[in-house]
Motif scaffolding. Structure first.
Motif, PDB file in Angstrom:
ATOM      1  N   THR A 126       0.388  -1.227  -0.205  1.00 18.88           N
ATOM      2  CA  THR A 126       0.069   0.184  -0.162  1.00 18.88           C
ATOM      3  C   THR A 126       0.821   1.491  -0.139  1.00 18.88           C
ATOM      4  N   ALA A 161      -3.109   0.695  -5.985  1.00 21.43           N
ATOM      5  CA  ALA A 161      -4.755   1.287  -5.970  1.00 21.43           C
ATOM      6  C   ALA A 161      -4.142   2.497  -4.774  1.00 21.43           C
ATOM      7  N   ALA A 162      -4.223   1.168  -3.286  1.00 23.56           N
ATOM      8  CA  ALA A 162      -3.897   1.855  -2.285  1.00 23.56           C
ATOM      9  C   ALA A 162      -2.751   2.257  -2.580  1.00 23.56           C
ATOM     10  N   ARG A 173      -1.185   4.122  -5.036  1.00 25.86           N
ATOM     11  CA  ARG A 173      -1.855   5.459  -5.032  1.00 25.86           C
ATOM     12  C   ARG A 173      -2.681   6.199  -4.897  1.00 25.86           C
ATOM     13  N   LYS A 174      -3.654   5.819  -4.609  1.00 23.04           N
ATOM     14  CA  LYS A 174      -4.026   6.882  -3.335  1.00 23.04           C
ATOM     15  C   LYS A 174      -3.361   7.933  -1.844  1.00 23.04           C
ATOM     16  N   TYR A 221      -1.324  10.053  -3.518  1.00 21.90           N
ATOM     17  CA  TYR A 221      -2.148  11.666  -3.653  1.00 21.90           C
ATOM     18  C   TYR A 221      -1.961  12.269  -2.737  1.00 21.90           C
ATOM     19  N   TYR A 222      -2.467  11.780  -1.820  1.00 23.45           N
ATOM     20  CA  TYR A 222      -2.735  12.863  -0.252  1.00 23.45           C
ATOM     21  C   TYR A 222      -1.389  13.196   0.136  1.00 23.45           C
ATOM     22  N   LYS A 270       5.335  14.071  -6.439  1.00 22.89           N
ATOM     23  CA  LYS A 270       4.354  12.538  -7.789  1.00 22.89           C
ATOM     24  C   LYS A 270       4.579  12.509  -8.461  1.00 22.89           C
TER      25      LYS A 270
END
Length: 216
Positions: free
Chosen positions: A62, A90-91, A93-94, A97-98, A103
């Motif tokens: 993650t 996906a986790a 990447r999220k 993002y935060y 990035k």
């Protein structure tokens, strides 16, 4: 118990398993201060990379190690974060993002550690934590060594024998490799630069060590 150690280049059970537990896995390692321990390790042991280095996080999960890399490297690099589990990718990447990290330095891909989508001797640094425990050790290290340039480095955070290690084996369905085997297989391709034991008060030290090795 059925371990995912039977992973091959064309099939790896760990990916689908982690698709189901990605959120639990992420929470477990955030609660135990895994990221903070990595930050302290990298502060005391700066990574042997330079501007523009090509880096792979093999088995990124993650994204906890990927984010720690970004926090510790103060100049632009190119990081690929790879994992079998699409949910974990996906986790990760999220999480990026935060985050406040650069990035643009990171790309994500789903892939198999035993069949990496990279040319021979194309990466400067490979980091991996909690992935080689799902594959035959010799096959995994052979593949990581294949993609690292001569003089490049491998940072491996293996699970070492302990009661916590056994608990994690059961919880996450992997099998840790004996420390002697880890050392011997690493030295087939690399010169070990250092072996690090995390301080006992840090939860990561209950189950993991760090090995930095340079490809010969």
């Amino acid at each position: 118990m059925e371990y995912a150690l039977t992973a091959t280049k064309t099939e790896a059970k760990a990916g689908s398993y982690y698709d189901r537990i990605a959120r639990f896995y992420d929470l477990t390692f955030k609660v135990n201060g895994y990221g903070r321990s990595l930050d302290q390790y990298f502060e005391n042991h700066p990574l042997p990379v330079s501007r523009g280095a090509k880096i792979l996080d093999a088995g990124c999960g993650t994204g906890l190690l990927t984010l720690a890399l970004l926090r510790s490297i103060r100049f632009p690099v190119s990081i690929t974060a790879l994992d079998l589990s699409s949910t974990s990718v996906a986790a990760a990447r999220k999480a990026l993002y935060y985050s406040s990290g650069r990035k643009r330095d990171v790309t994500f891909t789903q892939g198999n550690l035993l069949c990496l989508p990279f040319a021979d001797e194309s990466l400067d640094l490979v980091v991996t934590a909690g992935a080689l425990e799902y594959v035959p050790l010799a096959d995994g290290i052979n593949e990581l060594a294949r993609v690292i340039v001569p003089g490049g480095h491998l940072l491996h955070l293996p699970v070492h024998p302990s009661l916590i290690g056994v608990f994690l084996e059961i919880l996450f369905r992997f099998k840790s490799h004996p420390p002697r085997e880890v050392k011997d297989q690493t030295e087939r391709h690399f010169r070990i630069v250092h072996q690090y034991r995390f301080p006992p008060p840090q939860a990561i030290g209950w189950s993991k060590t760090a090995i930095l090795a340079q490809k010969v």
